[in-house]
Design an enzyme around this catalytic site. Sequence first.
Site, PDB file in Angstrom:
ATOM      1  N   SER A  67     -13.379  -1.740  -0.166  1.00  0.00           N
ATOM      2  CA  SER A  67     -12.656  -2.826  -0.813  1.00  0.00           C
ATOM      3  C   SER A  67     -12.975  -4.202  -0.210  1.00  0.00           C
ATOM      4  O   SER A  67     -14.133  -4.621  -0.211  1.00  0.00           O
ATOM      5  CB  SER A  67     -11.161  -2.514  -0.747  1.00  0.00           C
ATOM      6  OG  SER A  67     -10.410  -3.469  -1.422  1.00  0.00           O
ATOM      7  N   ARG A 519       7.230  -4.915   9.336  1.00  0.00           N
ATOM      8  CA  ARG A 519       6.893  -3.510   9.043  1.00  0.00           C
ATOM      9  C   ARG A 519       5.554  -3.170   9.693  1.00  0.00           C
ATOM     10  O   ARG A 519       4.721  -4.059   9.890  1.00  0.00           O
ATOM     11  CB  ARG A 519       6.821  -3.264   7.525  1.00  0.00           C
ATOM     12  CG  ARG A 519       5.831  -4.143   6.820  1.00  0.00           C
ATOM     13  CD  ARG A 519       5.651  -3.777   5.358  1.00  0.00           C
ATOM     14  NE  ARG A 519       4.745  -2.658   5.184  1.00  0.00           N
ATOM     15  CZ  ARG A 519       3.416  -2.762   5.158  1.00  0.00           C
ATOM     16  NH1 ARG A 519       2.808  -3.926   5.314  1.00  0.00           N
ATOM     17  NH2 ARG A 519       2.681  -1.679   4.990  1.00  0.00           N
TER      18      ARG A 519
END
EC number: 5.4.2.3
Length: 559
Positions: A67, A519
């Site tokens: 990607s 996170r």
Amino acid sequence: MNDEQQSLLLNSSSRFSPPQGVKLSYGTAGFRADASLLPSTVYRVGILAALRSLKTGSIIGLMITASHNKVSDNGVKIADPNGGMLSQHWEPFADALANAPSPQHLLVLINEFVAKEGILMDGVSHAEVLLGRDTRPSGDALLEAARQGVTSIVGAVATDMGVLTTPQLHWMVRARNKGVQASEQDYFEQLSSSFRCLEDLIPAEKSKLDGVNNKVVVDGSNGVGGVKLKVLRSLLNALVVEVRNSSEDGGVLNDGVGADYVQKEKVVPHGFDSKDAGIRCASLDGDADRLVYFIVPPESSGRIDLVDGDKILSLFAIFIREQLSFLNENEGIKNSHQARLGVVQTAYANGASTNYLKQLGLEVNFTPTGVKYLHEKAAEFDIGIYFEANGHGTVLFSESFVGWLEARTKEISSGSKGSEGEKAALRLLAVSKLINQAVGDALSGLLLVEVILQHMGWSIHRWNELYHDLPSRQLKVKVADRNAVITANAETVVVSPPGLQEAINAETGKYHQGRCFVRPSGTEDVVRVYAEASTQEAADTLSNSVAKLVDQFLGLGSS
Ligand code: NG1
Ligand code: ZN
């Protein structure tokens, strides 16, 4: 497993030794690493894909790409029978396979797993895996490793689909399993014909492209997306698509270009400058599953105005909501089908976009980061729109709603202009064919954005003015163990380590329109901090303070 199968696996796996001292994990985006570390992993994922095909009795996809990562990296991920991501239930097996230290260990793992899953390795059952790769130089050799993995399972065949975007491969897997035409040409034809159908349905007063608005300039991230977009544009009529930074232009993949760079850095990519001021520009990522738009401002600051995934979602939502309201107004008595429209975001969505969508009266849902969660949630609606701020997203149509649209549009006599309700049904059916139903797809997303802007008669500036993003800042913090951060409520609240959330709340409470969460990243060894506030300075200070808190609670322990 019979003797023939056993010796085939032992022989072929002995040609691919796993790298020493590296632990690989099938994260949110498959395995990714420096390409030199990957042959054994890709070979083993080939085995997994063949087993998955045996288990499901369907065709499976295997895509070789990393990607938006740098060109020296590569990666591998699996497309499940419906074209979506690999079932999470198989991820631990993928991890175990990739990290098995020897061919004998590998064999034991496979034997245990096929027994547990009830996979029939009788040499008679047939399996097929479609292979695709992006333009990375390491792709060719890794594709051969994947082929050897697939064919080390008796009865399995590997079909090389060549150089593709990631969403093209997912689309092909889905189409093959539905028993419909699934070649690359079919993909281009489906996208271009549904785009033309939507163009034909643009209200007459808005349908005149004015020569300024019919052009979009696209940054292909020096990857595969630009190459494919050039094929696609040859099938379009009025829209002018200028492609820059395509892989054959010689630039380095994802280096100072592409959707990830543009979205994170908010600066002009290579190949663009102040001469492009005011023009509608878009950026794809390295494998063309992300799309963002941007505007180069007139002054040469190097900064851009970003039109991100949240705004693409908002544009799609407005258009689809309008069509549904036409359907309901005009068709209400004839047909009682009330389609349920839902939108899905993650905590990274800009708060201004969420407020805007709620003001439109839409149902906004949140999931943890990761396309598989968003996709799953969106699939609960008749029409579910999901996007990450970084530009990955799509619009899902339920089979029952598509069936209803098909039946409804069949009644419309060909050539008739029809009522607003009929046109709305035709438009929605065309959108369901244009927008990739398997995964987020920058090429199909680009065409949908373009035709909706024409439909609305909007410039990119008008679109960008839908709402104003709240200033935000993202930071990364290196910690001893990122998995010590445990979150809840779609990652918006930290439940462990104890006390950290209270400290974040106390800090956030000091800022007007403050919002902040932390996170653990699924793709990098860091804890991410995201902060929003009413000014950029406040967002920066808030993110820095919270990064310090993360360091205090979880720091490396060295300072
Ligand atoms: P992580 O590293 O888990 O934050 C990143 C992106 C995700 C998703 C994945 C897969 C951000 C903040 N996170 O995940 O949205 O795209 O990579 O590529 O952009
Ligand atoms: Zn991508």
